[in-house]
Design a protein around this motif. Structure first.
Motif, mmCIF file in Angstrom:
data_model
loop_
_atom_site.group_PDB
_atom_site.id
_atom_site.type_symbol
_atom_site.label_atom_id
_atom_site.label_comp_id
_atom_site.label_asym_id
_atom_site.label_seq_id
_atom_site.Cartn_x
_atom_site.Cartn_y
_atom_site.Cartn_z
ATOM 1 N N ALA A 37 0.785 -1.366 0.056
ATOM 2 C CA ALA A 37 0.227 -0.029 -0.138
ATOM 3 C C ALA A 37 0.961 1.213 -0.001
ATOM 4 O O ALA A 37 0.560 2.191 -0.545
ATOM 5 C CB ALA A 37 -0.852 -0.028 1.135
ATOM 6 N N GLY A 38 1.973 1.112 0.851
ATOM 7 C CA GLY A 38 2.790 2.436 0.908
ATOM 8 C C GLY A 38 3.709 2.703 -0.400
ATOM 9 O O GLY A 38 3.687 3.571 -0.978
ATOM 10 N N ILE A 39 4.078 1.553 -1.211
ATOM 11 C CA ILE A 39 4.506 1.618 -2.561
ATOM 12 C C ILE A 39 3.674 2.159 -3.459
ATOM 13 O O ILE A 39 3.822 3.298 -4.324
ATOM 14 C CB ILE A 39 5.164 0.286 -3.079
ATOM 15 C CG1 ILE A 39 6.450 0.020 -1.998
ATOM 16 C CG2 ILE A 39 5.453 0.346 -4.407
ATOM 17 C CD1 ILE A 39 6.976 -1.490 -2.414
ATOM 18 N N LEU A 53 9.396 0.758 -12.311
ATOM 19 C CA LEU A 53 10.024 -0.015 -11.109
ATOM 20 C C LEU A 53 9.068 -0.258 -9.942
ATOM 21 O O LEU A 53 9.344 -1.415 -8.950
ATOM 22 C CB LEU A 53 11.032 1.177 -10.593
ATOM 23 C CG LEU A 53 12.190 1.267 -11.426
ATOM 24 C CD1 LEU A 53 13.038 2.575 -10.910
ATOM 25 C CD2 LEU A 53 13.025 0.005 -11.914
ATOM 26 N N VAL A 54 7.912 0.603 -9.609
ATOM 27 C CA VAL A 54 7.279 0.441 -8.651
ATOM 28 C C VAL A 54 6.283 -0.993 -8.697
ATOM 29 O O VAL A 54 6.299 -1.975 -8.030
ATOM 30 C CB VAL A 54 6.196 1.406 -8.788
ATOM 31 C CG1 VAL A 54 4.875 1.083 -7.682
ATOM 32 C CG2 VAL A 54 6.596 2.639 -8.161
ATOM 33 N N GLY A 55 5.960 -1.349 -10.216
ATOM 34 C CA GLY A 55 5.358 -2.684 -10.691
ATOM 35 C C GLY A 55 6.241 -3.652 -10.365
ATOM 36 O O GLY A 55 5.925 -4.641 -9.727
ATOM 37 N N TYR A 56 7.645 -3.550 -10.640
ATOM 38 C CA TYR A 56 8.386 -4.456 -10.492
ATOM 39 C C TYR A 56 8.771 -4.906 -8.725
ATOM 40 O O TYR A 56 8.826 -6.000 -8.452
ATOM 41 C CB TYR A 56 9.869 -4.204 -10.869
ATOM 42 C CG TYR A 56 10.176 -4.260 -12.348
ATOM 43 C CD1 TYR A 56 9.494 -5.128 -13.189
ATOM 44 C CD2 TYR A 56 10.377 -3.282 -13.065
ATOM 45 C CE1 TYR A 56 9.501 -5.329 -14.755
ATOM 46 C CE2 TYR A 56 10.599 -3.264 -14.303
ATOM 47 C CZ TYR A 56 10.178 -4.258 -15.102
ATOM 48 O OH TYR A 56 10.107 -4.118 -16.724
ATOM 49 N N ILE A 134 -1.451 -9.984 -5.699
ATOM 50 C CA ILE A 134 -0.492 -8.833 -5.418
ATOM 51 C C ILE A 134 0.627 -8.849 -6.652
ATOM 52 O O ILE A 134 0.607 -7.856 -7.120
ATOM 53 C CB ILE A 134 0.398 -8.874 -4.130
ATOM 54 C CG1 ILE A 134 -0.629 -8.616 -3.121
ATOM 55 C CG2 ILE A 134 1.466 -7.970 -4.091
ATOM 56 C CD1 ILE A 134 0.037 -8.805 -1.694
ATOM 57 N N VAL A 135 1.072 -9.978 -7.151
ATOM 58 C CA VAL A 135 1.616 -10.247 -8.305
ATOM 59 C C VAL A 135 1.018 -9.806 -9.449
ATOM 60 O O VAL A 135 1.487 -9.033 -10.310
ATOM 61 C CB VAL A 135 2.115 -11.707 -8.586
ATOM 62 C CG1 VAL A 135 2.788 -12.046 -9.970
ATOM 63 C CG2 VAL A 135 2.935 -12.308 -7.353
ATOM 64 N N LEU A 136 -0.192 -10.158 -9.468
ATOM 65 C CA LEU A 136 -1.027 -9.598 -10.964
ATOM 66 C C LEU A 136 -1.204 -8.003 -10.843
ATOM 67 O O LEU A 136 -1.045 -7.409 -11.808
ATOM 68 C CB LEU A 136 -2.415 -10.079 -11.016
ATOM 69 C CG LEU A 136 -2.432 -11.742 -11.118
ATOM 70 C CD1 LEU A 136 -3.880 -12.392 -10.973
ATOM 71 C CD2 LEU A 136 -1.906 -12.111 -12.528
ATOM 72 N N LEU A 137 -1.319 -7.609 -9.500
ATOM 73 C CA LEU A 137 -1.292 -5.998 -9.404
ATOM 74 C C LEU A 137 -0.027 -5.478 -10.013
ATOM 75 O O LEU A 137 0.016 -4.404 -10.785
ATOM 76 C CB LEU A 137 -1.778 -5.610 -8.204
ATOM 77 C CG LEU A 137 -1.543 -4.280 -7.860
ATOM 78 C CD1 LEU A 137 -2.836 -3.155 -8.483
ATOM 79 C CD2 LEU A 137 -1.717 -3.794 -6.174
ATOM 80 N N GLY A 138 0.972 -6.054 -9.328
ATOM 81 C CA GLY A 138 2.370 -5.393 -9.817
ATOM 82 C C GLY A 138 2.692 -5.563 -11.428
ATOM 83 O O GLY A 138 2.971 -4.488 -11.842
ATOM 84 N N SER A 139 2.050 -6.741 -11.936
ATOM 85 C CA SER A 139 2.449 -6.776 -13.496
ATOM 86 C C SER A 139 1.602 -5.897 -14.143
ATOM 87 O O SER A 139 2.048 -5.273 -15.216
ATOM 88 C CB SER A 139 1.834 -8.361 -13.852
ATOM 89 O OG SER A 139 2.641 -9.250 -12.951
ATOM 90 N N ARG A 140 0.410 -5.629 -13.716
ATOM 91 C CA ARG A 140 -0.578 -4.674 -14.491
ATOM 92 C C ARG A 140 0.233 -3.198 -14.405
ATOM 93 O O ARG A 140 0.121 -2.407 -15.417
ATOM 94 C CB ARG A 140 -1.897 -4.793 -13.652
ATOM 95 C CG ARG A 140 -2.882 -3.603 -14.327
ATOM 96 C CD ARG A 140 -3.626 -4.181 -15.190
ATOM 97 N NE ARG A 140 -4.594 -2.990 -15.595
ATOM 98 C CZ ARG A 140 -4.830 -2.427 -16.843
ATOM 99 N NH1 ARG A 140 -4.117 -2.882 -17.744
ATOM 100 N NH2 ARG A 140 -5.756 -1.553 -17.051
ATOM 101 N N LEU A 141 0.699 -2.886 -13.348
ATOM 102 C CA LEU A 141 1.372 -1.697 -13.176
ATOM 103 C C LEU A 141 2.645 -1.325 -14.394
ATOM 104 O O LEU A 141 2.609 -0.587 -14.974
ATOM 105 C CB LEU A 141 1.873 -1.307 -11.739
ATOM 106 C CG LEU A 141 0.896 -0.809 -10.867
ATOM 107 C CD1 LEU A 141 1.422 -0.706 -9.457
ATOM 108 C CD2 LEU A 141 0.332 0.478 -11.269
#
Length: 150
Positions: A37-39, A53-56, A134-141
């Motif tokens: 959430a902070g990221i 980088l945020v997504g990674y 969470i992985v899918l959210l980061g991948s989307r970003l």
């Protein structure tokens, strides 16, 4: 210490360790969610030049969560089976276990009534699905960031 007392002691130790592992998993998940959430709050804004980088970072945290949750599930399942084996050994000693058996039946009855169909699904599955999300959210970003920079 006679055999039934020893088995009860070992059962108590396995149950305590099991509760500790479940609490540890819950605490880890809380910290992970706060970090994600902070990221997201500070790094995923439209004006951030490093959204990829945020997504990674989020993908990495999610994958770490999946692996740690998987490992915790293995340990939890081990201690559950160990505790169950101690209950069976205690029943085999023909000692008075009516309190233990009665407690097990009551817990199963309450859980079956309270959670209906969902109590048939393993708790670890929900933790794994959370980390996969969470992985899918980061991948989307990452995909969004790469799509806007090219």
């Amino acid at each position: 210490m006679n055999k039934p007392e020893m088995i009860r002691y070992l059962l108590d130790e396995a149950s305590t360790h099991l509760r500790h592992l479940e609490e540890q998993r819950s605490q880890f998940c809380s910290v992970l969610m706060a970090v994600v959430a902070g990221i997201l709050a500070f790094g995923a804004s439209d004006s951030s030049p490093h959204r990829d980088l945020v997504g990674y970072a989020i993908v990495g945290l999610g994958l770490f969560g999946v692996l740690l949750s998987w490992r915790q599930n293995e340990k939890i399942n081990y201690y559950k089976s160990l505790a169950d084996s101690y209950v069976q050994k205690l029943l085999a000693t023909n000692s008075d276990c009516s309190d233990l058996v009665g407690h097990q039946k009551e817990v199963r009855r309450v859980n079956a009534r309270r959670y209906l169909w969902i109590n048939r699904l393993p708790t670890g599955l929900f933790w794994l699905l959370l980390h996969v999300a969470i992985v899918l959210l980061g991948s989307r970003l990452v995909l969004l960031a790469l799509g806007t920079t090219h």
